[in-house]
Design a protein around this motif. Structure first.
Motif, short mmCIF file in Angstrom:
data_model
loop_
_atom_site.label_atom_id
_atom_site.label_comp_id
_atom_site.label_asym_id
_atom_site.label_seq_id
_atom_site.Cartn_x
_atom_site.Cartn_y
_atom_site.Cartn_z
N THR A 160 -6.14 -0.41 4.19
CA THR A 160 -6.76 0.83 3.73
C THR A 160 -6.67 1.99 4.72
O THR A 160 -6.29 3.09 4.32
CB THR A 160 -8.20 0.58 3.27
OG1 THR A 160 -8.15 -0.34 2.17
CG2 THR A 160 -8.89 1.85 2.82
N ARG B 191 -4.68 5.32 3.56
CA ARG B 191 -5.36 6.62 3.50
C ARG B 191 -4.62 7.66 4.34
O ARG B 191 -4.49 8.81 3.94
CB ARG B 191 -6.81 6.50 3.95
CG ARG B 191 -7.70 5.83 2.92
CD ARG B 191 -9.14 5.80 3.47
NE ARG B 191 -10.03 5.11 2.60
CZ ARG B 191 -10.81 5.71 1.69
NH1 ARG B 191 -10.76 7.01 1.53
NH2 ARG B 191 -11.63 5.01 0.95
N ALA C 47 -1.45 8.55 2.48
CA ALA C 47 -1.65 9.13 1.15
C ALA C 47 -1.52 10.65 1.16
O ALA C 47 -1.33 11.26 0.11
CB ALA C 47 -3.01 8.71 0.59
N GLU C 48 -1.61 11.25 2.35
CA GLU C 48 -1.43 12.69 2.46
C GLU C 48 -0.02 13.10 2.04
O GLU C 48 0.21 14.26 1.72
CB GLU C 48 -1.72 13.15 3.88
CG GLU C 48 -3.17 12.93 4.30
CD GLU C 48 -3.39 13.17 5.78
OE1 GLU C 48 -2.50 13.68 6.48
OE2 GLU C 48 -4.49 12.84 6.25
N GLN D 123 -7.65 4.24 -5.26
CA GLN D 123 -8.67 5.29 -5.13
C GLN D 123 -9.90 4.96 -5.95
O GLN D 123 -11.03 5.23 -5.52
CB GLN D 123 -8.07 6.65 -5.48
CG GLN D 123 -7.11 7.11 -4.39
CD GLN D 123 -6.22 8.27 -4.78
OE1 GLN D 123 -5.94 8.50 -5.95
NE2 GLN D 123 -5.74 9.00 -3.78
N TRP E 43 -11.66 2.36 -3.90
CA TRP E 43 -12.30 2.99 -2.74
C TRP E 43 -13.58 3.71 -3.15
O TRP E 43 -14.57 3.67 -2.42
CB TRP E 43 -11.34 3.95 -2.04
CG TRP E 43 -10.13 3.26 -1.44
CD1 TRP E 43 -10.01 1.93 -1.10
CD2 TRP E 43 -8.89 3.86 -1.11
NE1 TRP E 43 -8.76 1.69 -0.58
CE2 TRP E 43 -8.04 2.85 -0.58
CE3 TRP E 43 -8.38 5.16 -1.22
CZ2 TRP E 43 -6.75 3.11 -0.15
CZ3 TRP E 43 -7.09 5.40 -0.79
CH2 TRP E 43 -6.29 4.39 -0.26
#
Length: 156
Positions: free
Chosen positions: A36, A40, A43-44, A105, A108
């Motif tokens: 994770t 994360r 993921a940008e 997502q 999360w």
């Protein structure tokens, strides 16, 4: 005898990661909780070096390298040589990793809801205690604290 701090933290991580892993399984995801922070960061959308991943994920560079290697095997990320230095790896999400993001997502968000619920059930929210502990350890690392305790014990 009360368990030590390390034992308690490992047990807490087992309880949390086990439940989170089950949630990923229930969502039909072949995914490990340890991915994770890296997911994360990536993921940008733009490729990152291992050092950048470690910094954004707030993990050590060896942990970032180890996690990225596992994620490469799981086809969640791809690695390409750096543009300025071919020895430097640039890591980005694979098409498979990108396709997983919407389900991740949602997981999360549910995990955050569960964490908020846990905080609400505690006299002192766990998230605040952890943030406070991290800040204190950034001021004086645990290794320094151990050395100071060993020195104090020698004087007794």
């Amino acid at each position: 005898m009360k368990p030590g701090l390390g034992t308690q933290l490992r047990h807490l991580i087992e309880l949390l990661d086990g439940a989170v892993g089950e949630a990923y399984d229930a969502a039909g995801l072949d995914y490990r909780p340890r991915y994770t922070p890296v997911m994360r960061a990536l993921a940008e959308g733009r490729p990152l070096t291992l050092g950048q991943i470690a910094e954004r994920a707030r993990i050590t560079q060896p942990a970032a390298t180890q996690t990225v290697n596992l994620m490469l095997k799981a086809d969640l990320v791809v690695s390409t040589p750096g543009t300025l230095d071919a020895r430097q790896k640039l890591v980005s999400l694979s098409p498979h990793g990108k396709a997983m993001l919407p389900k991740l997502q949602r997981c999360w968000a549910a995990t955050k809801g569960a964490a908020d619920s846990l905080d609400a059930d505690m006299s002192h929210p766990l998230s605040e205690a952890l943030a406070e502990a991290i800040a204190a350890l950034e001021q004086q690392p645990f290794g320094e604290r151990i050395r100071a305790a060993m020195t104090a014990n020698k004087k007794r």
